[in-house]
Design a protein around this motif. Structure first.
Motif, short mmCIF file in Angstrom:
data_model
loop_
_atom_site.label_atom_id
_atom_site.label_comp_id
_atom_site.label_asym_id
_atom_site.label_seq_id
_atom_site.Cartn_x
_atom_site.Cartn_y
_atom_site.Cartn_z
N GLU A 187 0.94 -1.07 0.13
CA GLU A 187 -0.05 -0.17 0.12
C GLU A 187 0.84 1.19 -0.11
N SER A 217 -11.81 3.80 0.76
CA SER A 217 -12.29 2.88 1.68
C SER A 217 -12.04 3.48 2.95
N ASN A 246 -15.63 6.83 3.38
CA ASN A 246 -17.24 6.52 3.03
C ASN A 246 -18.15 6.53 4.03
N GLN A 283 -21.92 2.48 5.12
CA GLN A 283 -23.56 1.91 5.06
C GLN A 283 -23.14 0.66 4.20
N VAL A 292 4.03 0.83 -5.56
CA VAL A 292 4.52 -0.24 -6.65
C VAL A 292 4.45 0.85 -7.91
N GLY A 296 -17.32 1.59 -8.36
CA GLY A 296 -18.13 2.55 -7.91
C GLY A 296 -18.38 2.83 -6.46
N GLY A 297 -19.69 3.15 -6.31
CA GLY A 297 -20.24 3.30 -4.85
C GLY A 297 -20.59 2.01 -4.05
N GLY A 338 -18.20 -0.54 -3.15
CA GLY A 338 -17.31 -1.22 -2.61
C GLY A 338 -17.31 -1.64 -1.26
N THR A 342 -19.72 -2.30 0.71
CA THR A 342 -20.79 -3.18 0.74
C THR A 342 -20.50 -4.69 0.10
C1 FAD Z 1 -17.55 9.70 -0.08
C2 FAD Z 1 -17.68 8.43 -0.09
C3 FAD Z 1 -18.95 7.67 0.35
C4 FAD Z 1 -18.98 6.37 0.02
N1 FAD Z 1 -19.97 5.44 0.77
C5 FAD Z 1 -20.32 4.17 0.60
C6 FAD Z 1 -21.09 3.27 1.49
O1 FAD Z 1 -21.68 3.67 2.40
N2 FAD Z 1 -21.13 1.96 1.18
C7 FAD Z 1 -20.41 1.48 0.09
O2 FAD Z 1 -20.42 0.17 -0.15
N3 FAD Z 1 -19.60 2.09 -0.76
C8 FAD Z 1 -19.25 3.42 -0.35
N4 FAD Z 1 -18.51 4.18 -1.11
C9 FAD Z 1 -17.48 3.54 -2.09
C10 FAD Z 1 -16.49 2.78 -1.56
O3 FAD Z 1 -15.83 3.38 -0.57
C11 FAD Z 1 -15.65 2.15 -2.84
O4 FAD Z 1 -16.34 1.52 -3.82
C12 FAD Z 1 -14.49 1.32 -2.42
O5 FAD Z 1 -13.69 2.21 -1.13
C13 FAD Z 1 -13.42 1.35 -3.33
O6 FAD Z 1 -12.16 0.42 -2.88
P1 FAD Z 1 -11.04 0.16 -3.53
O7 FAD Z 1 -10.33 -0.81 -2.55
O8 FAD Z 1 -11.26 -0.20 -5.02
O9 FAD Z 1 -10.00 1.67 -3.59
P2 FAD Z 1 -9.46 2.39 -2.53
O10 FAD Z 1 -10.16 2.61 -1.26
O11 FAD Z 1 -9.20 3.91 -3.36
O12 FAD Z 1 -8.05 1.81 -2.54
C14 FAD Z 1 -7.17 1.78 -3.38
C15 FAD Z 1 -5.89 1.71 -2.58
O13 FAD Z 1 -4.75 1.42 -3.40
C16 FAD Z 1 -3.66 2.13 -3.11
N5 FAD Z 1 -2.77 2.25 -4.33
C17 FAD Z 1 -2.97 2.62 -5.54
N6 FAD Z 1 -1.93 2.52 -6.50
C18 FAD Z 1 -0.96 1.87 -5.58
C19 FAD Z 1 0.41 1.41 -6.05
N7 FAD Z 1 0.77 1.54 -7.25
N8 FAD Z 1 1.18 1.03 -4.99
C20 FAD Z 1 0.50 0.77 -3.79
N9 FAD Z 1 -0.70 1.34 -3.49
C21 FAD Z 1 -1.49 1.82 -4.63
C22 FAD Z 1 -3.97 3.51 -2.81
O14 FAD Z 1 -3.47 4.20 -1.73
C23 FAD Z 1 -5.60 3.24 -1.93
O15 FAD Z 1 -5.06 3.06 -0.78
C24 FAD Z 1 -18.27 5.50 -0.98
C25 FAD Z 1 -17.28 6.10 -1.56
C26 FAD Z 1 -16.95 7.63 -1.11
C27 FAD Z 1 -15.73 8.31 -1.78
#
Ligand code: FAD
Length: 386
Positions: free
Chosen positions: A35, A44, A47, A50, A173, A365-366, A368, A370
């Protein structure tokens, strides 16, 4: 320093990366999770927390329901801070009430329990709800809530209790090579690693690895604004509370017979629509209430246009709309922030097999927080051979 050879290298410690790690280590695979931040600060942890399978179409609802089982298991096994207070969709008018009735019928067909509540029922559960707002409600008693920051930290701690799991924060990375012997790579601080396969769960960071793969008009970055408020006297808003505009927005309602006709009558040019606002509430353990959110979209190539700043007029609008729904005495904004996630325009997520060793999984999207446990389990069983 050269690390050991792992079965899987996971890039990204968001909820998708953590969920993959959860399944893989329980299969007995060795996993290195890399990370770039310490602690992670992406979607993550920004959010609501929920966990609302009820909001999704059939496939992702299934993933969300499976995730709920895993969250509850982790609550019991690892002390994950999970609350089971249900989700409620509160209709503000007859049209939204009609969609709730139709949704309740669909839930019966899908075997997902929900219950129609009268305005009086709503006021019993939510004494601070404005009686004139509540027309009817749909309640899902089995749905859960998490505190995203505490949950991600507790999940990581649980994963670290397995000997076949290694976590390295502060490791961006930046270089990866793949050949028939596996994957080799390097982080920006010079840490080298090797493994059989790599899962890139990069969230909304597109520039560090395979930027060309994201040069794609089907992919958008979405900016959301969120508020945390305190009140001068205690207010009770248990569970995940979704309101009228959420009913008009959430994917699950698209399957209701009246949906298309109701949507056709909406004024898409107004401020609420133009800023993608719907009003959600989630109360934190300390009594503060998270309120959101707005949605602004940009193609990946134009993502800088979304800006970094918060639009205070938009925050004021969301708060004033929230106050039309709940009485929040002495309300004070204690925090506000922007969150970003990526999403596909016409698909539920981005998946790319770069070669037989490297898979990119992002843009959920929104959905994740869940859906990720169920979603990643499905990908491991179907697209990614373990
Ligand atoms: C304001 C908000 C409210 C939301 N509310 C909800 C909710 O209530 N319920 C729900 O189900 N979803 C909700 N969501 C959606 C949910 O948060 C996201 O779908 C989910 O967090 C996405 O997860 P992820 O692991 O794809 O991405 P991220 O959480 O963005 O994690 C990706 C990680 O990869 C790391 N990374 C990227 N590239 C590299 C690299 N090359 N080397 C090392 N590390 C790297 C980043 O630093 C990051 O920590 C909400 C989102 C937001 C923004």
């Amino acid at each position: 320093m050269q690390a050991a050879n792992y079965d899987y290298i996971i890039v990204g410690g968001g909820i998708i990366g953590l969920s993959f790690a959860y399944h893989l280590i329980r299969e007995g695979r060795s996993v290195l999770l890399l990370e770039k931040d310490s602690p992670p600060v992406s979607a993550s942890v920004r959010n609501f927390g929920q966990i609302v399978p009820s909001g999704f179409g059939p496939t992702f609802q299934k993933f969300g329901r499976r995730s709920t089982e895993i969250y509850l298991q982790l609550r019991d096994d690892a002390g994950l801070p999970v609350r089971q207070q249900g989700s409620i969709y509160i209709a503000s008018d007859e049209e939204e009430g009609q969609l709730l009735i139709e949704m309740n019928h669909l839930n019966v067909k899908n075997g997902y329990y929900s219950d129609i509540l009268t305005p009086e029922d709503c006021l019993d559960i939510y004494p601070d709800l404005h009686p004139e707002y509540a027309h009817a409600a749909l309640f899902y008693p089995s749905e859960i809530q998490v505190d995203p920051v505490a949950t991600n930290a507790a999940l990581l701690k649980y994963l670290q209790s397995y000997q076949n799991f290694q976590y390295r924060p502060d490791q961006a990375v930046v270089k990866v090579r793949s050949n028939r012997f596996g994957v080799h790579g390097k982080t920006s601080s010079g840490f080298r690693f090797s493994g059989d396969k790599m899962l890139i769960c990069n969230g909304s960071d597109y520039q560090l690895l395979y930027p060309g793969e994201f040069d794609n008009d089907d992919l958008s970055l979405v900016k959301l604004q969120m508020l945390e408020v305190s009140t001068s006297t205690q207010v009770m808003i248990p569970g995940s509370v979704l309101t009228g505009w959420s009913i008009r927005r959430y994917e699950c309602f698209e399957n209701c017979p009246s949906y298309t006709a109701i949507k056709a009558q909406e004024d898409k040019s107004n401020y609420q629509h133009q800023n993608g606002v719907h009003i959600l509430f989630k109360q934190k353990e300390n009594g503060n209430i998270i309120i959101g959110d707005s949605h602004h979209y940009a193609n990946i190539a134009d993502r800088s246009t979304l800006g970094y700043e918060l639009d205070e007029a938009l925050n004021d609008f969301m708060l004033s709309e929230a106050l039309k729904i709940f009485n929040l005495p002495g309300v004070k904004v204690v925090k506000s922030w922007a969150g970003f996630y990526s999403q596909m325009k016409d698909k539920p997520y981005f998946y790319k097999e770069v070669d037989e060793n490297i898979h990119i999984i992002t843009a959920i999207g929104g959905k994740g927080m869940t859906a990720s446990f169920g979603f990643t389990e499905h990908l491991l069983e179907t697209k990614i051979n373990i």
